[in-house]
Design a protein around this motif. Structure first.
Motif, PDB file in Angstrom:
ATOM      1  N   PRO A   5       0.812  -1.229   0.000  1.00  0.00           N
ATOM      2  CA  PRO A   5       0.000   0.000   0.000  1.00  0.00           C
ATOM      3  C   PRO A   5       0.840   1.273   0.000  1.00  0.00           C
ATOM      4  N   PHE A   6       1.899   1.307   0.801  1.00  0.00           N
ATOM      5  CA  PHE A   6       2.693   2.527   0.900  1.00  0.00           C
ATOM      6  C   PHE A   6       3.567   2.733  -0.343  1.00  0.00           C
ATOM      7  N   GLY A   7       3.969   1.639  -1.003  1.00  0.00           N
ATOM      8  CA  GLY A   7       4.715   1.791  -2.243  1.00  0.00           C
ATOM      9  C   GLY A   7       3.866   2.371  -3.351  1.00  0.00           C
ATOM     10  N   VAL A   8       2.632   1.873  -3.477  1.00  0.00           N
ATOM     11  CA  VAL A   8       1.719   2.420  -4.485  1.00  0.00           C
ATOM     12  C   VAL A   8       1.358   3.868  -4.157  1.00  0.00           C
ATOM     13  N   LEU A   9       1.077   4.139  -2.877  1.00  0.00           N
ATOM     14  CA  LEU A   9       0.737   5.509  -2.474  1.00  0.00           C
ATOM     15  C   LEU A   9       1.901   6.461  -2.722  1.00  0.00           C
ATOM     16  N   SER A  10       3.122   6.014  -2.442  1.00  0.00           N
ATOM     17  CA  SER A  10       4.282   6.862  -2.676  1.00  0.00           C
ATOM     18  C   SER A  10       4.426   7.211  -4.148  1.00  0.00           C
ATOM     19  N   ALA A  11       4.098   6.256  -5.029  1.00  0.00           N
ATOM     20  CA  ALA A  11       4.177   6.534  -6.469  1.00  0.00           C
ATOM     21  C   ALA A  11       3.060   7.471  -6.916  1.00  0.00           C
TER      22      ALA A  11
ATOM     23  N   ARG B 225       3.661  11.112  -5.914  1.00  0.00           N
ATOM     24  CA  ARG B 225       5.013  11.557  -6.280  1.00  0.00           C
ATOM     25  C   ARG B 225       5.043  13.078  -6.470  1.00  0.00           C
ATOM     26  N   GLY B 226       6.048  13.693  -5.868  1.00  0.00           N
ATOM     27  CA  GLY B 226       6.195  15.135  -5.988  1.00  0.00           C
ATOM     28  C   GLY B 226       5.418  15.921  -4.954  1.00  0.00           C
ATOM     29  N   ARG B 227       4.574  15.250  -4.171  1.00  0.00           N
ATOM     30  CA  ARG B 227       3.812  15.906  -3.115  1.00  0.00           C
ATOM     31  C   ARG B 227       4.472  15.626  -1.768  1.00  0.00           C
ATOM     32  N   PRO B 228       4.162  16.434  -0.757  1.00  0.00           N
ATOM     33  CA  PRO B 228       4.860  16.271   0.527  1.00  0.00           C
ATOM     34  C   PRO B 228       4.731  14.877   1.124  1.00  0.00           C
ATOM     35  N   ASP B 229       3.507  14.303   1.105  1.00  0.00           N
ATOM     36  CA  ASP B 229       3.354  12.979   1.700  1.00  0.00           C
ATOM     37  C   ASP B 229       4.082  11.903   0.904  1.00  0.00           C
ATOM     38  N   GLY B 230       4.070  12.017  -0.432  1.00  0.00           N
ATOM     39  CA  GLY B 230       4.805  11.059  -1.251  1.00  0.00           C
ATOM     40  C   GLY B 230       6.306  11.157  -1.038  1.00  0.00           C
ATOM     41  N   THR B 231       6.794  12.390  -0.923  1.00  0.00           N
ATOM     42  CA  THR B 231       8.223  12.581  -0.660  1.00  0.00           C
ATOM     43  C   THR B 231       8.599  12.036   0.710  1.00  0.00           C
ATOM     44  N   ALA B 232       7.726  12.247   1.702  1.00  0.00           N
ATOM     45  CA  ALA B 232       7.996  11.741   3.056  1.00  0.00           C
ATOM     46  C   ALA B 232       8.055  10.219   3.055  1.00  0.00           C
ATOM     47  N   LEU B 233       7.155   9.556   2.317  1.00  0.00           N
ATOM     48  CA  LEU B 233       7.185   8.095   2.238  1.00  0.00           C
ATOM     49  C   LEU B 233       8.458   7.600   1.562  1.00  0.00           C
ATOM     50  N   SER B 234       8.870   8.287   0.510  1.00  0.00           N
ATOM     51  CA  SER B 234      10.072   7.877  -0.199  1.00  0.00           C
ATOM     52  C   SER B 234      11.313   8.029   0.673  1.00  0.00           C
ATOM     53  N   VAL B 235      11.431   9.172   1.352  1.00  0.00           N
ATOM     54  CA  VAL B 235      12.577   9.401   2.221  1.00  0.00           C
ATOM     55  C   VAL B 235      12.553   8.425   3.406  1.00  0.00           C
ATOM     56  N   GLY B 236      11.357   8.207   3.974  1.00  0.00           N
ATOM     57  CA  GLY B 236      11.245   7.291   5.100  1.00  0.00           C
ATOM     58  C   GLY B 236      11.643   5.870   4.728  1.00  0.00           C
ATOM     59  N   SER B 237      11.235   5.406   3.533  1.00  0.00           N
ATOM     60  CA  SER B 237      11.585   4.048   3.112  1.00  0.00           C
ATOM     61  C   SER B 237      13.082   3.906   2.899  1.00  0.00           C
ATOM     62  N   GLN B 238      13.713   4.925   2.308  1.00  0.00           N
ATOM     63  CA  GLN B 238      15.154   4.873   2.110  1.00  0.00           C
ATOM     64  C   GLN B 238      15.895   4.843   3.443  1.00  0.00           C
TER      65      GLN B 238
END
Length: 316
Positions: free
Chosen positions: A115-121, A124-137
């Motif tokens: 769910p969080f991978g699809v939501l992050s995609a 993309r480019g929005r604050p919550d998507g960026t937060a998910l991407s940074v958090g996963s890394q």
């Protein structure tokens, strides 16, 4: 399909043979002599020589390997030199902890990643998507031991919700206590592995968004998100299935460390103890069993991918 399955099965057997050839030789290379460990420090040279003879340690390396390989073909993974217990019996006993731990960790990893991978995609480019991407890394880079220690501090020390270590003596005869003992270890492995899988799911989702069939569905009136959910997620699912074999290998490696950290009587902890005790026949059987399990998972994943992916069936 049958021809493909037989080909993959032949590769699986070849992989097991190569693994056995790589696992066996170190017993002659590593320092120390198990024949000196069994009788203790007061053993006489005659006693040590008799033990070496009874264990077959005086035989040539190829003869020892041939005998071990012949036993494997009959389902015998060897016998502990220290306790005389068949390796397969101890593996089955310890698997009652390791297999539920691995399955629970895999379930948690999928619940985190999908769910969080699809939501992050999609974000993309929005604050919550960026937060998910940074958090996963960030989580993917966290050592599994440190993650386990932090979870223990929060949920066992501060909140007191879950046990910090150990497994009930009654085992799964006390299912509630056994399940509670596995929650923190499974969370530790599942969160770290899920973070790594999340990045892959995000990449696969972004790739699916750019596919022609998703754009066509969007052009016919569906929103981008609806088109992706209806037509793109099956493609993402196929990609996830492809990497599940690697995830299982990562979970097994994580289990070796986590069982030590949480004092769980599983295969990983037994393997570490046997290496320290130089019970090399037992270590060989354990390593071959773990290798075979990973290869079998990869074999099953390949077959499932072949069955559900129409593109591969058409190519065949």
């Amino acid at each position: 399909m049958i021809r493909y399955a037989l080909t993959r099965l032949a590769l699986l057997l070849l992989g097991l043979f190569v693994a056995s050839a790589l696992i066996f030789p170190p017993r002659r290379v590593l320092p120390g002599d198990v024949a000196q460990l069994i009788p203790g420090v007061n053993a006489t040279p005659e006693q040590i020589a008799a033990i070496r003879e009874s264990l077959g340690l005086n035989e040539p390396l190829l003869s020892q390997y041939g005998a071990w390989l012949g036993g494997i073909l009959t389902g015998d993974l060897g016998t502990s030199q220290l306790t005389g217990t068949p390796v397969i019996d101890e593996l089955l006993q310890k698997a009652e902890v390791t297999i539920p731990l691995g399955l629970l960790a895999l379930m948690i990893a999928l619940l985190v990643a999908l769910p969080f991978g699809v939501l992050s995609a999609l974000r993309r480019g929005r604050p919550d998507g960026t937060a998910l991407s940074v958090g996963s890394q960030t989580l993917a880079a966290v050592p599994v031991v440190w993650a386990g220690m932090m979870l223990v501090v929060v949920f066992a020390v501060w909140l007191g919700w879950l046990p910090a270590q150990g497994f009930p003596r009654a085992g799964w005869s006390a299912p509630a206590a056994a399940f509670q003992a596995l929650i923190l270890p499974a969370l530790t492995i599942g969160i770290v592995e899920g973070a790594m899988l999340l990045r892959f799911v995000r990449s696969a989702t972004l790739q699916a968004v750019g596919q022609d069939f998703v754009r066509t569905a969007a052009a016919k009136g569906l929103t981008r998100d609806a088109a992706l959910i209806r037509h793109g997620l099956p493609v993402v699912g196929l990609s996830v299935i492809t990497v599940l074999g690697l995830q299982v290998a990562g979970i097994i490696v994580g289990a070796v460390v986590i069982e030590q950290l949480f004092s769980l009587p599983g295969i990983g902890r037994m393997l570490v103890a046997d290496v320290a005790a130089r019970d090399l026949p037992k270590v060989q059987g354990e390593l071959l069993a773990l290798t075979g399990f990973v290869l079998i998972v990869g074999f099953v994943v390949d077959l499932v991918h072949r069955i559900i992916d129409p593109r591969q069936r058409e190519a065949a």
